[in-house]
Scaffold this active site. Sequence first.
Site, PDB file in Angstrom:
ATOM      1  N   LEU A  52       9.292   4.365  -7.326  1.00 34.48           N
ATOM      2  CA  LEU A  52      10.461   4.785  -6.556  1.00 34.48           C
ATOM      3  C   LEU A  52      10.240   4.829  -5.051  1.00 34.48           C
ATOM      4  CD1 LEU A  52      11.904   7.614  -8.858  1.00 34.48           C
ATOM      5  CD2 LEU A  52      12.319   5.148  -8.920  1.00 34.48           C
ATOM      6  N   ASP A  53       9.074   4.461  -4.562  1.00 31.33           N
ATOM      7  CA  ASP A  53       8.863   4.358  -3.117  1.00 31.33           C
ATOM      8  C   ASP A  53       7.880   3.231  -2.818  1.00 31.33           C
ATOM      9  OD1 ASP A  53       9.237   4.952  -0.437  1.00 31.33           O
ATOM     10  OD2 ASP A  53       7.687   6.505  -0.387  1.00 31.33           O
TER      11      ASP A  53
END
Length: 342
Positions: A66-67
Amino acid sequence: MENYNGKMVMADVQQRLLCFEYLPKGSLDAYITDSSGKLEWRKCYQVIKGICEGLNYLHQKRILHLDLKPGNILLDEDMMPKITDFGLSRCFEENQTRAVTNNVCGTLGYLAPEFYRGEITHKFDLYSLGVIIIELLTGKKGWSNEMLDTLQWEQIRVCAEIGIECTEADPAKRPASMKHIIIRLAELECSAHVIPAGGTNDLLLLHQFVLCFPFEPNKVITCPLELTNNTDNHVAFRLMDKSMGSSFLGLPLYGLVPPNTPYTLIVTTQEKEDQPRKYIIDVILHAATLILGDDEHINTFQSQPDKFFQDMGVAVQEVKLKALYSQPPHITTLSSKVIYYL
Protein backbone atom coordinates in the site's frame (compact mmCIF):
# COMPACT_ATOMS: atom_id res chain seq x y z
CA MET A 1 21.53 1.40 40.80
CA GLU A 2 17.93 2.52 40.21
CA ASN A 3 15.37 4.27 42.41
CA TYR A 4 12.40 1.97 43.04
CA ASN A 5 9.62 2.97 45.51
CA GLY A 6 12.02 5.30 47.32
CA LYS A 7 14.78 2.73 47.62
CA MET A 8 17.97 2.28 45.63
CA VAL A 9 18.04 -1.19 44.10
CA MET A 10 20.29 -3.09 41.70
CA ALA A 11 18.50 -3.49 38.37
CA ASP A 12 19.23 -4.66 34.85
CA VAL A 13 18.24 -2.13 32.18
CA GLN A 14 17.08 -3.90 29.03
CA GLN A 15 17.02 -2.32 25.61
CA ARG A 16 15.50 -3.62 22.40
CA LEU A 17 17.26 -2.98 19.13
CA LEU A 18 15.93 -3.47 15.61
CA CYS A 19 18.64 -4.79 13.29
CA PHE A 20 18.28 -4.37 9.54
CA GLU A 21 20.28 -5.68 6.64
CA TYR A 22 22.67 -3.01 5.36
CA LEU A 23 21.85 -2.21 1.74
CA PRO A 24 24.79 -0.22 0.38
CA LYS A 25 23.28 0.89 -2.96
CA GLY A 26 20.61 2.98 -1.28
CA SER A 27 17.08 3.50 -2.57
CA LEU A 28 15.81 3.10 -6.10
CA ASP A 29 15.05 6.83 -6.16
CA ALA A 30 18.65 7.61 -7.06
CA TYR A 31 18.51 5.47 -10.21
CA ILE A 32 15.41 6.97 -11.79
CA THR A 33 17.24 9.49 -13.93
CA ASP A 34 17.91 10.16 -17.60
CA SER A 35 21.50 11.17 -16.79
CA SER A 36 24.63 9.03 -16.71
CA GLY A 37 23.45 7.46 -13.45
CA LYS A 38 20.67 5.58 -15.23
CA LEU A 39 20.80 1.79 -14.98
CA GLU A 40 21.87 -0.14 -18.06
CA TRP A 41 19.15 -2.42 -19.38
CA ARG A 42 20.30 -5.71 -17.85
CA LYS A 43 20.45 -4.19 -14.36
CA CYS A 44 17.18 -2.37 -14.94
CA TYR A 45 15.47 -5.62 -15.90
CA GLN A 46 16.96 -7.35 -12.84
CA VAL A 47 15.48 -4.64 -10.61
CA ILE A 48 12.05 -4.81 -12.28
CA LYS A 49 11.96 -8.59 -12.02
CA GLY A 50 13.13 -8.52 -8.39
CA ILE A 51 10.40 -6.05 -7.40
CA CYS A 52 7.80 -8.20 -9.14
CA GLU A 53 9.01 -11.36 -7.39
CA GLY A 54 9.03 -9.61 -4.01
CA LEU A 55 5.53 -8.22 -4.49
CA ASN A 56 4.30 -11.61 -5.70
CA TYR A 57 5.69 -13.19 -2.50
CA LEU A 58 3.87 -10.62 -0.36
CA HIS A 59 0.58 -11.15 -2.17
CA GLN A 60 0.90 -14.92 -1.76
CA LYS A 61 1.08 -14.21 1.98
CA ARG A 62 -2.01 -11.95 1.61
CA ILE A 63 0.08 -8.88 2.51
CA LEU A 64 -0.71 -5.63 0.70
CA HIS A 65 2.12 -3.10 0.86
CA LEU A 66 0.00 0.00 0.00
CA ASP A 67 2.96 2.40 -0.18
CA LEU A 68 5.15 0.95 -2.92
CA LYS A 69 7.45 3.63 -4.33
CA PRO A 70 11.14 3.96 -5.30
CA GLY A 71 12.01 5.37 -1.88
CA ASN A 72 10.74 2.17 -0.25
CA ILE A 73 12.81 -0.11 -2.49
CA LEU A 74 16.41 -0.54 -1.35
CA LEU A 75 19.24 -2.19 -3.29
CA ASP A 76 21.96 -4.51 -2.03
CA GLU A 77 25.51 -4.62 -3.37
CA ASP A 78 24.36 -6.79 -6.31
CA MET A 79 21.53 -4.37 -7.15
CA MET A 80 18.95 -6.87 -5.90
CA PRO A 81 15.88 -4.88 -4.77
CA LYS A 82 14.38 -5.29 -1.30
CA ILE A 83 10.89 -3.95 -0.54
CA THR A 84 10.85 -2.06 2.76
CA ASP A 85 8.66 0.14 5.01
CA PHE A 86 5.50 -1.77 5.84
CA GLY A 87 4.05 0.94 8.07
CA LEU A 88 0.89 1.25 5.95
CA SER A 89 0.59 -2.41 4.97
CA ARG A 90 -2.38 -4.63 5.62
CA CYS A 91 -2.74 -8.39 5.90
CA PHE A 92 -5.99 -9.79 4.52
CA GLU A 93 -7.83 -12.74 5.95
CA GLU A 94 -7.60 -16.00 4.01
CA ASN A 95 -10.75 -15.45 1.91
CA GLN A 96 -10.72 -11.66 1.94
CA THR A 97 -10.30 -9.93 -1.44
CA ARG A 98 -11.05 -6.29 -0.67
CA ALA A 99 -11.46 -3.73 2.09
CA VAL A 100 -13.06 -0.29 2.30
CA THR A 101 -11.58 2.34 4.59
CA ASN A 102 -11.74 6.06 5.21
CA ASN A 103 -8.07 6.18 6.14
CA VAL A 104 -6.05 5.47 2.99
CA CYS A 105 -2.56 6.92 3.16
CA GLY A 106 0.41 6.69 0.84
CA THR A 107 2.40 8.77 -1.63
CA LEU A 108 0.65 10.78 -4.32
CA GLY A 109 1.69 9.76 -7.78
CA TYR A 110 1.95 6.10 -6.71
CA LEU A 111 -1.50 5.75 -5.17
CA ALA A 112 -4.07 3.93 -7.28
CA PRO A 113 -7.08 6.08 -8.29
CA GLU A 114 -9.47 3.96 -6.23
CA PHE A 115 -7.89 5.36 -3.05
CA TYR A 116 -10.33 8.29 -3.45
CA ARG A 117 -13.20 5.94 -2.65
CA GLY A 118 -11.22 4.06 0.01
CA GLU A 119 -11.19 0.73 -1.83
CA ILE A 120 -8.25 -1.59 -1.22
CA THR A 121 -7.49 -4.74 -3.23
CA HIS A 122 -4.29 -6.48 -4.33
CA LYS A 123 -4.51 -4.40 -7.52
CA PHE A 124 -3.74 -1.32 -5.44
CA ASP A 125 -0.07 -2.40 -5.35
CA LEU A 126 -0.12 -3.26 -9.06
CA TYR A 127 -0.80 0.38 -9.92
CA SER A 128 2.20 1.52 -7.86
CA LEU A 129 4.33 -1.18 -9.51
CA GLY A 130 3.32 0.06 -12.95
CA VAL A 131 4.36 3.62 -12.15
CA ILE A 132 7.74 2.42 -10.90
CA ILE A 133 8.35 0.27 -14.00
CA ILE A 134 7.60 3.14 -16.37
CA GLU A 135 9.74 5.58 -14.38
CA LEU A 136 12.63 3.12 -14.54
CA LEU A 137 12.22 2.75 -18.30
CA THR A 138 11.86 6.45 -19.08
CA GLY A 139 14.25 7.74 -16.43
CA LYS A 140 11.75 10.38 -15.37
CA LYS A 141 9.42 11.03 -12.49
CA GLY A 142 6.11 11.22 -14.27
CA TRP A 143 5.87 9.93 -17.83
CA SER A 144 3.90 10.13 -21.03
CA ASN A 145 3.02 7.81 -23.88
CA GLU A 146 5.35 9.83 -26.10
CA MET A 147 8.28 8.74 -23.93
CA LEU A 148 7.28 5.10 -24.27
CA ASP A 149 7.08 5.37 -28.07
CA THR A 150 10.88 5.61 -28.14
CA LEU A 151 11.33 2.20 -26.50
CA GLN A 152 12.25 -0.19 -29.29
CA TRP A 153 13.76 -3.35 -27.81
CA GLU A 154 11.42 -6.29 -27.34
CA GLN A 155 12.24 -6.82 -23.67
CA ILE A 156 11.79 -3.14 -22.88
CA ARG A 157 8.58 -3.01 -24.89
CA VAL A 158 7.06 -5.92 -22.93
CA CYS A 159 8.03 -4.34 -19.60
CA ALA A 160 6.51 -1.06 -20.79
CA GLU A 161 3.29 -2.87 -21.71
CA ILE A 162 3.15 -4.39 -18.22
CA GLY A 163 3.69 -0.93 -16.71
CA ILE A 164 0.92 0.61 -18.82
CA GLU A 165 -1.52 -2.20 -18.01
CA CYS A 166 -0.79 -1.88 -14.28
CA THR A 167 -1.53 1.87 -14.36
CA GLU A 168 -4.99 1.50 -15.89
CA ALA A 169 -7.45 3.65 -13.96
CA ASP A 170 -9.96 0.79 -13.94
CA PRO A 171 -8.61 -1.98 -11.65
CA ALA A 172 -10.43 -4.60 -13.75
CA LYS A 173 -8.18 -3.74 -16.72
CA ARG A 174 -4.98 -4.32 -14.76
CA PRO A 175 -3.30 -7.75 -14.76
CA ALA A 176 -5.32 -10.32 -12.84
CA SER A 177 -2.53 -10.91 -10.31
CA MET A 178 1.21 -10.71 -9.71
CA LYS A 179 1.45 -14.34 -10.85
CA HIS A 180 0.31 -13.28 -14.31
CA ILE A 181 3.10 -10.69 -14.43
CA ILE A 182 5.73 -13.20 -13.26
CA ILE A 183 4.64 -15.63 -15.98
CA ARG A 184 4.86 -12.91 -18.65
CA LEU A 185 8.40 -12.09 -17.58
CA ALA A 186 9.33 -15.78 -17.68
CA GLU A 187 7.84 -16.10 -21.16
CA LEU A 188 9.78 -13.00 -22.18
CA GLU A 189 13.03 -14.60 -21.01
CA CYS A 190 12.10 -17.77 -22.86
CA SER A 191 11.59 -15.94 -26.16
CA ALA A 192 14.24 -13.25 -25.86
CA HIS A 193 16.99 -15.32 -24.17
CA VAL A 194 17.58 -12.83 -21.35
CA ILE A 195 20.68 -14.33 -19.70
CA PRO A 196 20.47 -14.06 -15.90
CA ALA A 197 23.24 -12.56 -13.79
CA GLY A 198 26.11 -15.02 -13.55
CA GLY A 199 26.34 -15.65 -17.28
CA THR A 200 26.69 -19.04 -18.92
CA ASN A 201 28.34 -22.26 -17.84
CA ASP A 202 31.97 -22.91 -18.84
CA LEU A 203 31.47 -26.61 -19.59
CA LEU A 204 28.05 -26.58 -21.21
CA LEU A 205 26.71 -23.60 -23.12
CA LEU A 206 22.95 -23.17 -22.64
CA HIS A 207 20.90 -21.59 -25.39
CA GLN A 208 17.96 -20.79 -23.11
CA PHE A 209 17.43 -20.39 -19.40
CA VAL A 210 13.68 -20.94 -19.24
CA LEU A 211 11.91 -24.17 -20.17
CA CYS A 212 8.42 -23.32 -21.42
CA PHE A 213 5.65 -25.93 -21.34
CA PRO A 214 2.37 -24.74 -22.92
CA PHE A 215 -0.11 -26.49 -20.64
CA GLU A 216 -2.87 -28.63 -22.12
CA PRO A 217 -5.12 -30.69 -19.82
CA ASN A 218 -4.28 -34.39 -19.57
CA LYS A 219 -1.38 -34.22 -21.99
CA VAL A 220 2.33 -34.85 -21.47
CA ILE A 221 4.25 -31.83 -22.78
CA THR A 222 7.85 -31.83 -24.04
CA CYS A 223 10.39 -29.03 -24.30
CA PRO A 224 13.90 -29.24 -25.82
CA LEU A 225 16.89 -27.93 -23.86
CA GLU A 226 19.73 -27.09 -26.22
CA LEU A 227 23.24 -27.68 -24.83
CA THR A 228 26.66 -27.30 -26.44
CA ASN A 229 29.90 -28.82 -25.18
CA ASN A 230 32.69 -26.50 -26.35
CA THR A 231 35.42 -28.40 -24.48
CA ASP A 232 37.71 -31.20 -25.62
CA ASN A 233 36.37 -33.59 -22.95
CA HIS A 234 33.16 -35.50 -22.36
CA VAL A 235 30.86 -33.61 -19.99
CA ALA A 236 28.40 -35.39 -17.71
CA PHE A 237 25.27 -33.51 -16.67
CA ARG A 238 22.37 -33.81 -14.25
CA LEU A 239 19.14 -31.83 -14.57
CA MET A 240 17.16 -31.74 -11.33
CA ASP A 241 14.43 -29.89 -9.47
CA LYS A 242 16.06 -27.50 -7.00
CA SER A 243 13.42 -28.07 -4.32
CA MET A 244 13.77 -31.88 -4.55
CA GLY A 245 10.02 -31.95 -3.98
CA SER A 246 6.98 -32.70 -6.10
CA SER A 247 7.80 -31.51 -9.62
CA PHE A 248 5.67 -31.41 -12.74
CA LEU A 249 8.75 -32.57 -14.68
CA GLY A 250 10.21 -36.03 -15.07
CA LEU A 251 13.41 -35.24 -13.16
CA PRO A 252 16.24 -35.91 -12.50
CA LEU A 253 17.74 -36.52 -15.94
CA TYR A 254 21.32 -37.57 -16.60
CA GLY A 255 23.44 -37.65 -19.73
CA LEU A 256 26.84 -37.36 -21.37
CA VAL A 257 27.74 -34.79 -24.03
CA PRO A 258 30.67 -35.64 -26.36
CA PRO A 259 33.48 -33.10 -26.92
CA ASN A 260 32.75 -30.06 -29.14
CA THR A 261 29.21 -31.25 -29.82
CA PRO A 262 25.70 -29.73 -29.67
CA TYR A 263 23.21 -31.79 -27.69
CA THR A 264 19.42 -31.65 -27.40
CA LEU A 265 17.91 -32.84 -24.12
CA ILE A 266 14.19 -33.51 -24.31
CA VAL A 267 12.49 -32.60 -21.03
CA THR A 268 8.94 -33.81 -20.45
CA THR A 269 6.23 -33.20 -17.91
CA GLN A 270 5.91 -36.03 -15.42
CA GLU A 271 2.30 -37.06 -15.91
CA LYS A 272 -1.02 -36.03 -17.36
CA GLU A 273 -2.82 -33.42 -15.27
CA ASP A 274 -6.18 -31.71 -15.57
CA GLN A 275 -4.87 -28.80 -13.48
CA PRO A 276 -1.15 -28.11 -12.90
CA ARG A 277 0.00 -28.25 -9.29
CA LYS A 278 2.71 -25.67 -9.85
CA TYR A 279 3.42 -23.09 -12.50
CA ILE A 280 7.05 -22.12 -11.98
CA ILE A 281 9.82 -24.26 -10.51
CA ASP A 282 13.56 -23.78 -10.13
CA VAL A 283 15.67 -26.28 -12.06
CA ILE A 284 19.43 -26.83 -11.73
CA LEU A 285 21.83 -28.16 -14.35
CA HIS A 286 25.00 -29.70 -12.92
CA ALA A 287 27.95 -30.38 -15.23
CA ALA A 288 31.30 -32.04 -14.63
CA THR A 289 34.12 -33.27 -16.86
CA LEU A 290 34.23 -37.04 -17.30
CA ILE A 291 37.62 -38.46 -18.27
CA LEU A 292 37.10 -41.60 -20.34
CA GLY A 293 40.26 -43.25 -19.01
CA ASP A 294 39.05 -42.97 -15.42
CA ASP A 295 37.16 -46.26 -15.07
CA GLU A 296 36.17 -45.62 -11.46
CA HIS A 297 34.42 -42.34 -12.26
CA ILE A 298 32.79 -43.80 -15.37
CA ASN A 299 31.40 -46.75 -13.41
CA THR A 300 30.17 -44.44 -10.66
CA PHE A 301 28.41 -42.16 -13.15
CA GLN A 302 26.76 -45.10 -14.89
CA SER A 303 25.61 -46.87 -11.72
CA GLN A 304 25.30 -44.05 -9.13
CA PRO A 305 25.16 -40.72 -10.98
CA ASP A 306 24.19 -38.72 -7.88
CA LYS A 307 27.22 -40.10 -6.03
CA PHE A 308 29.39 -39.15 -9.02
CA PHE A 309 28.38 -35.49 -8.75
CA GLN A 310 28.79 -35.60 -4.99
CA ASP A 311 32.31 -37.04 -5.34
CA MET A 312 33.27 -34.38 -7.90
CA GLY A 313 32.65 -31.66 -5.30
CA VAL A 314 33.82 -28.19 -6.36
CA ALA A 315 34.54 -29.43 -9.88
CA VAL A 316 30.78 -29.49 -10.53
CA GLN A 317 29.49 -26.40 -12.29
CA GLU A 318 25.93 -25.26 -11.71
CA VAL A 319 23.45 -23.26 -13.77
CA LYS A 320 20.00 -22.25 -12.55
CA LEU A 321 17.00 -22.38 -14.87
CA LYS A 322 13.26 -21.85 -14.63
CA ALA A 323 10.61 -24.30 -15.80
CA LEU A 324 7.31 -22.66 -16.65
CA TYR A 325 3.86 -24.11 -17.14
CA SER A 326 2.03 -21.47 -19.16
CA GLN A 327 -1.52 -21.31 -20.41
CA PRO A 328 -3.97 -18.54 -21.30
CA PRO A 329 -5.67 -17.25 -18.14
CA HIS A 330 -9.28 -18.24 -17.80
CA ILE A 331 -11.99 -17.68 -15.23
CA THR A 332 -14.23 -20.29 -13.67
CA THR A 333 -17.27 -19.41 -11.60
CA LEU A 334 -17.96 -21.68 -8.63
CA SER A 335 -20.53 -21.10 -5.90
CA SER A 336 -20.88 -17.44 -6.88
CA LYS A 337 -17.14 -16.90 -6.28
CA VAL A 338 -14.79 -15.92 -9.05
CA ILE A 339 -11.65 -18.07 -9.05
CA TYR A 340 -8.72 -17.10 -11.22
CA TYR A 341 -6.54 -19.85 -12.65
CA LEU A 342 -3.22 -19.22 -14.33
